[in-house]
Design an enzyme around this catalytic site. Sequence first.
Site, PDB file in Angstrom:
ATOM      1  N   HIS A 196       0.875  -1.176   0.000  1.00 26.09           N
ATOM      2  CA  HIS A 196       0.000   0.000   0.000  1.00 26.09           C
ATOM      3  C   HIS A 196       0.917   1.233   0.000  1.00 26.09           C
ATOM      4  CE1 HIS A 196      -2.792   2.957   1.783  1.00 26.09           C
ATOM      5  NE2 HIS A 196      -3.765   2.148   1.441  1.00 26.09           N
ATOM      6  N   ASP A 242       3.032  -4.648   7.924  1.00 27.48           N
ATOM      7  CA  ASP A 242       1.818  -3.850   7.740  1.00 27.48           C
ATOM      8  C   ASP A 242       0.633  -4.813   7.841  1.00 27.48           C
ATOM      9  OD1 ASP A 242      -0.363  -2.485   6.882  1.00 27.48           O
ATOM     10  OD2 ASP A 242       0.478  -1.835   4.953  1.00 27.48           O
ATOM     11  N   GLN A 265      -4.692  -5.117   6.705  1.00 27.87           N
ATOM     12  CA  GLN A 265      -5.725  -6.022   6.200  1.00 27.87           C
ATOM     13  C   GLN A 265      -5.788  -7.302   7.032  1.00 27.87           C
ATOM     14  OE1 GLN A 265      -8.037  -5.356   3.922  1.00 27.87           O
ATOM     15  NE2 GLN A 265      -7.178  -3.349   3.493  1.00 27.87           N
ATOM     16  N   LYS A 284     -10.565  -0.858  10.067  1.00 32.52           N
ATOM     17  CA  LYS A 284     -10.645  -2.010   9.152  1.00 32.52           C
ATOM     18  C   LYS A 284     -11.279  -3.212   9.848  1.00 32.52           C
ATOM     19  CE  LYS A 284      -7.690  -0.206   5.971  1.00 32.52           C
ATOM     20  NZ  LYS A 284      -8.131   0.320   4.700  1.00 32.52           N
ATOM     21  N   CYS A 338      -4.645   2.395  -3.891  1.00 30.91           N
ATOM     22  CA  CYS A 338      -3.413   2.845  -3.212  1.00 30.91           C
ATOM     23  C   CYS A 338      -2.293   1.823  -3.369  1.00 30.91           C
ATOM     24  CB  CYS A 338      -3.655   3.124  -1.730  1.00 30.91           C
ATOM     25  SG  CYS A 338      -4.673   4.548  -1.461  1.00 30.91           S
TER      26      CYS A 338
HETATM   27  N1  PMP Z   1      -1.836  -0.728   4.563  1.00 34.46           N
HETATM   28  C1  PMP Z   1      -2.805  -1.450   4.003  1.00 34.46           C
HETATM   29  C2  PMP Z   1      -2.512  -2.834   3.511  1.00 34.46           C
HETATM   30  C3  PMP Z   1      -4.088  -0.906   3.878  1.00 34.46           C
HETATM   31  O1  PMP Z   1      -5.057  -1.619   3.309  1.00 34.46           O
HETATM   32  C4  PMP Z   1      -4.320   0.403   4.336  1.00 34.46           C
HETATM   33  C5  PMP Z   1      -5.675   1.050   4.173  1.00 34.46           C
HETATM   34  N2  PMP Z   1      -6.292   0.824   2.957  1.00 34.46           N
HETATM   35  C6  PMP Z   1      -3.268   1.097   4.934  1.00 34.46           C
HETATM   36  C7  PMP Z   1      -2.043   0.504   5.038  1.00 34.46           C
HETATM   37  C8  PMP Z   1      -3.459   2.488   5.469  1.00 34.46           C
HETATM   38  O2  PMP Z   1      -4.424   2.490   6.469  1.00 34.46           O
HETATM   39  P1  PMP Z   1      -5.054   3.850   7.005  1.00 34.46           P
HETATM   40  O3  PMP Z   1      -5.555   4.575   5.812  1.00 34.46           O
HETATM   41  O4  PMP Z   1      -6.140   3.400   7.928  1.00 34.46           O
HETATM   42  O5  PMP Z   1      -3.975   4.592   7.701  1.00 34.46           O
END
Ligand code: PMP
Length: 555
Positions: A121, A197, A200, A223, A361
């Site tokens: 991401h 990270d 998910q 999430k 993203c």
């Molecule tokens: N890493 C992953 C794998 C994500 O799916 C996301 C959110 N889509 C993020 C990081 C960032 O999370 P946040 O926008 O809640 O900070």
Amino acid sequence: MKFFADNFKQQFPLFAQPENRDLVYLDNAATTQKPACVIQAISDFYLHTNANTHRSSHRLARRATEMVEKVRRDAARFLGTASPREIIFTRGATEGLNLLAHSLCSRLSPGDEILLSTAEHHANLVPWQMQAASRGLQLRFVPHTGGIPQFERIAEVLSPRTKIVSVTAGSNALGLRTDLPALRAALSGQDLFWVLDGAQLAAHDRVDVASIGCDFFVCSAHKFYGPTGIGLVFGREELLQELPPWQGGGEMIASVDLLASEYAELPHRFEAGTSSLASIAGLGACMDFLEKQDRVAMAMHEQSLVHALHEKLGQIPGLNLLSRGEHNLGIATFTHPRCAAIDLAQWLDGRDIAVRVGHHCAQPLLRAAGHTATLRASVAAYNSDEDIERFVAAVQEFLAHLEVEDAVPVREVHAPVADGSWSPDDLSSLDVAALRNKKSWQDRYRSLMAWARFVSRKDGIRSPENLVRGCESSAWLVHRCERGVHRFAIDSDSRVVKGLGALLLTLLDGKPSGSVSREQVQEVFDELGLAQQLSESRSNGFRALLERAFELMGA
Ligand code: PMP
């Protein structure tokens, strides 16, 4: 054990609102809905507890402080560590990764390497890029095929200079789970920091950082049915002790002098300023809520949904599934050559089915796989087999409709032209009055897509100078004045944008200056009810086309 998705769903008040009774929500990888207990905890915090923590010595402040520290203890248990000193509250996974990138990289020397993957991401790419640029560090990537990391080959890119490995525990674009035991084995004995990270992963699995073996783990509460604005960083205590804080300010200090300060103990030294206290209360309720669920049965239910999704989508002719049903965190991602993903998403929205379209993203991953946008459906435990069936049926209906459309021969309206020269499409048979007379929005939408077929592909005009900014999908518009009348040509990857473009040009093409005003065009758009039915970005896209057309006419 059987999981009762219906009972589970009843705990989520959003679905009980009259306007949401038919909603099929399949955008869970972006954010999940919230159970009543989480909403209640946030409201209760403001009703009964609201005060700033730590600094004040009154009843409410003590109560708020106790709440925050209790949630921290619960969060430690939730992530599988015994020590609340290893839990830092952040705004979310993004802030957690920024914190780690800043603090960890301050320990590195120029030329040191950070190992990432192509499936990250943006939140796990950009903070490292920023550090690499300012500190002369090298970014390296796990070997991949078409953007999909081959973690089993990680040893090929580890070097004595690899100081940080920061990778996803599961991709938000493909749902692909990382094999964490294998990764642990590959990294064991290496002198580096391992950041995971888990944004998910935490939504679908019970997390146990001790058995995963990572040094740091980040996630976002929103999430996994918790509130927005709150996330967690786990860090091994002996490592956190050695790291400098990221942000400075109140709460993170022991004492402050004019020229230097002494920082607070762990974990407070990483929590500058007032935290999202109500969200922390909501997170506490969310973790209690999850604690009461049968997480194994929940995960099995999600797995069966994601399998059904892949099986049913896989049977649709021509559909290009980028994700796989196995080792998947609840995500199906695909494209179809017959349509732009955004057009399909808009159609699904008309059926009250919420999905997400775009690069999710994860631009490098999508680019390596040869796409700019895909359609992503992502499940949570409140989804049902019926949701999957409705979603797949709507996708099939849309594609069947396009197939019928595409089977109707279009009159060849002009000779294809190259070299940037162009000729206008013949839109004379398009009838705005007939469009206005269509009874339902779905019929109008269908007609607009049929109109798109009168807009030919024009490679010659697809250049940056003709691109109209502000359109959700790429759209190119060109103009010239011919014997006192304005002539236009348009092109787009999206049928809906082509249809909207055809509508616009029906009103403007071949007309002399001053014969139509912006307001008149906007009025037609409004009369057709397009503003209410199209997404805001689509309506803005139409306005962008309109503005550009009038700009080109010099009006
Ligand atoms: N890493 C992953 C794998 C994500 O799916 C996301 C959110 N889509 C993020 C990081 C960032 O999370 P946040 O926008 O809640 O900070």
